[in-house]
Design an enzyme around this catalytic site. Structure first.
Site, PDB file in Angstrom:
ATOM      1  N   HIS A 204      70.193  86.587  78.088  1.00 53.64           N
ATOM      2  CA  HIS A 204      68.736  86.720  78.083  1.00 53.64           C
ATOM      3  C   HIS A 204      68.262  87.210  79.450  1.00 53.64           C
ATOM      4  O   HIS A 204      67.455  86.580  80.119  1.00 53.64           O
ATOM      5  CB  HIS A 204      68.077  85.402  77.696  1.00 53.64           C
ATOM      6  CG  HIS A 204      68.225  85.091  76.239  1.00 53.64           C
ATOM      7  ND1 HIS A 204      67.268  85.429  75.314  1.00 53.64           N
ATOM      8  CD2 HIS A 204      69.229  84.501  75.553  1.00 53.64           C
ATOM      9  CE1 HIS A 204      67.676  85.045  74.104  1.00 53.64           C
ATOM     10  NE2 HIS A 204      68.864  84.489  74.229  1.00 53.64           N
ATOM     11  N   HIS A 225      75.895  87.255  73.448  1.00 52.66           N
ATOM     12  CA  HIS A 225      75.567  88.173  72.340  1.00 52.66           C
ATOM     13  C   HIS A 225      75.238  89.602  72.787  1.00 52.66           C
ATOM     14  O   HIS A 225      74.107  89.981  73.000  1.00 52.66           O
ATOM     15  CB  HIS A 225      74.483  87.619  71.435  1.00 52.66           C
ATOM     16  CG  HIS A 225      73.271  87.025  72.073  1.00 52.66           C
ATOM     17  ND1 HIS A 225      72.645  87.550  73.179  1.00 52.66           N
ATOM     18  CD2 HIS A 225      72.542  85.944  71.712  1.00 52.66           C
ATOM     19  CE1 HIS A 225      71.596  86.834  73.482  1.00 52.66           C
ATOM     20  NE2 HIS A 225      71.512  85.838  72.614  1.00 52.66           N
ATOM     21  N   ASP A 291      75.709  82.114  66.633  1.00 55.59           N
ATOM     22  CA  ASP A 291      74.346  81.986  67.158  1.00 55.59           C
ATOM     23  C   ASP A 291      73.433  81.481  66.043  1.00 55.59           C
ATOM     24  O   ASP A 291      72.291  81.925  65.896  1.00 55.59           O
ATOM     25  CB  ASP A 291      73.850  83.317  67.724  1.00 55.59           C
ATOM     26  CG  ASP A 291      72.546  83.195  68.500  1.00 55.59           C
ATOM     27  OD1 ASP A 291      72.176  82.062  68.872  1.00 55.59           O
ATOM     28  OD2 ASP A 291      71.874  84.217  68.697  1.00 55.59           O
TER      29      ASP A 291
END
Length: 405
Positions: A204, A225, A291
């Site tokens: 992020h 991810h 996730d």
């Protein structure tokens, strides 16, 4: 719920064993108590007193290891109770995950401590009814960069402060630690997490190549991810101007020590991206993760991401979560689905797809001496899959797990 004690000896046969580097036809896998004792083809190694499991021409694989997992079965680990955590563990055991790292979302300090305590309680009181075993917690939120929070509640994102995160690590359960590389205090966070023996990750984040290099020098070795909530050349240029600079993407692809992960649910990434990630990083540096949120095995509808009391809302359509039209909100699928998709749509060899869901995440988190492959001496965490890679049986530490529906 079915519970029984492990049989003294267990033998799984009439299937193809999936090893890290090859498929083994006509395999024989023998376990005694909670350990694997033999993997091979010799029928003479079958103990006369063993309980026989017939794989019926399907596959025999290690139990899956998920290093990035938020919820399932209607619960999120950030609900902060042992019952919620156990529900998540049971839900993912149904999909073949035998070892997991429950993952925090953004939340308040109290909410994160409640999650850590609940995960510790479930880990320390595990029995076969609990489902997946907890190897550690993935401290994921709250150290995200502004504008890269995805479906997480941005109001509780913050830069890492030592007085706060040191208490999280003192719980003794954190095994993976994430922080956006460009945040103030990220370098100190990475160093501390490295000293604690964690897999240290960047996620992020809108960080540049140089910020990634600084993070690497301080212990960061993994990116969450791939392609999701991460920087690219254009986003870094928008943040830092010209000349254009490298991003997380280029840094991960160029550095052989870096690993990453993909959400292979068929909704987050197209088949060519799954195949590209595997071709660039290979199965030794690419993990499959779910996730997954609380909507796994739940009907389509509106759900909370993160704490039930005040987490952000998302909508599940039964295939994926949506934070808003066009904005994804994590997956609603289990690891068995990820393996099937990576193999079939990503055109990845089956042994590589399974390795990315087993041995690779175990190696990256330092638990590969116990789990992650069909190897004598390791925990008897074993799956029996059908010819179409559907989960038929789950064995955790030598015991068969089953849940009534």
């Amino acid at each position: 719920m079915l519970r029984r004690n492990p049989v003294p000896q267990l033998c799984i046969l009439n299937g193809t064993a999936i090893l890290p580097d090859r498929l083994l036809s006509d395999a024989v896998v023998v376990c005694r108590d909670d350990r694997i004792t033999y993997v091979g083809t010799a029928q003479s190694r079958i103990p006369a007193s063993a309980e026989i499991v017939d794989a019926k021409g399907g596959y025999i694989t290690p139990g899956f290891v998920d290093i990035h997992i938020h919820g399932g079965g209607g619960a999120d680990v950030m609900d902060g109770s042992a019952d919620a955590v156990k529900t998540v563990c049971q839900s993912h055991a149904r999909h073949g995950t035998t070892t997991m790292f429950p993952t925090t979302s953004t939340g308040t300090d109290d909410q994160i401590h409640a999650m850590l305590a609940a995960c510790g309680e479930v880990r320390d009181t595990w029995n076969i009814e609990s489902g997946s075993k907890i190897a550690g917690v993935h401290l994921y939120g709250p150290y995200f960069a502004e504008g890269k929070t995805g479906c997480h509640d941005e109001s509780v994102c913050r830069a890492p402060e030592a007085a706060e995160y040191r208490r999280y690590f003192e719980s003794g359960i954190v095994g993976i630690a994430t922080c956006a590389a460009e945040l103030p205090g990220a370098a100190a966070f990475y160093r501390h997490a490295t000293k604690r023996g964690c897999l240290v990750t960047c996620g992020h984040s809108n960080s540049s190549w140089n910020e990634m290099e600084t993070a690497f020098q301080n212990g960061m070795r993994h990116v969450d991810h791939f392609w999701c909530a991460m920087s690219n050349v254009s986003s870094v240029r928008k943040r830092l101007g010209v000349p254009m600079q490298g991003s997380m993407l280029e840094y991960v692809l160029s550095n052989p020590e870096m690993s990453t992960e993909v959400i292979a649910d068929g909704m987050h990434l197209a088949p060519e991206l799954l195949s590209f990630a595997w071709r660039m990083k290979r199965s030794e540096r690419l993990c499959l993760v779910t996730d997954c949120n609380r909507a796994l095995d739940m009907p389509p509808g509106k759900y909370r991401f993160g704490p039930e009391e005040d987490g952000s809302w998302f909508t599940s359509d039964g295939k994926v979560g949506w934070a808003s039209p066009g904005s994804l909100a994590s997956s609603v699928m289990g690891m068995d689905h990820m393996v099937r998709t990576m193999h079939k749509l990503g055109n990845v060899p089956l042994q590589d797809a399974v390795r990315m869901a087993t041995l690779t995440p175990a190696e990256r988190t330092g638990i590969d001496q116990q789990v992650g492959s069909l190897t004598a001496g390791k925990q008897a965490d074993i799956l029996v899959l059908s010819k179409t890679l559907k989960v038929k049986q789950v064995h955790i530490s030598g015991e068969r797990w089953a849940q009534s529906r």
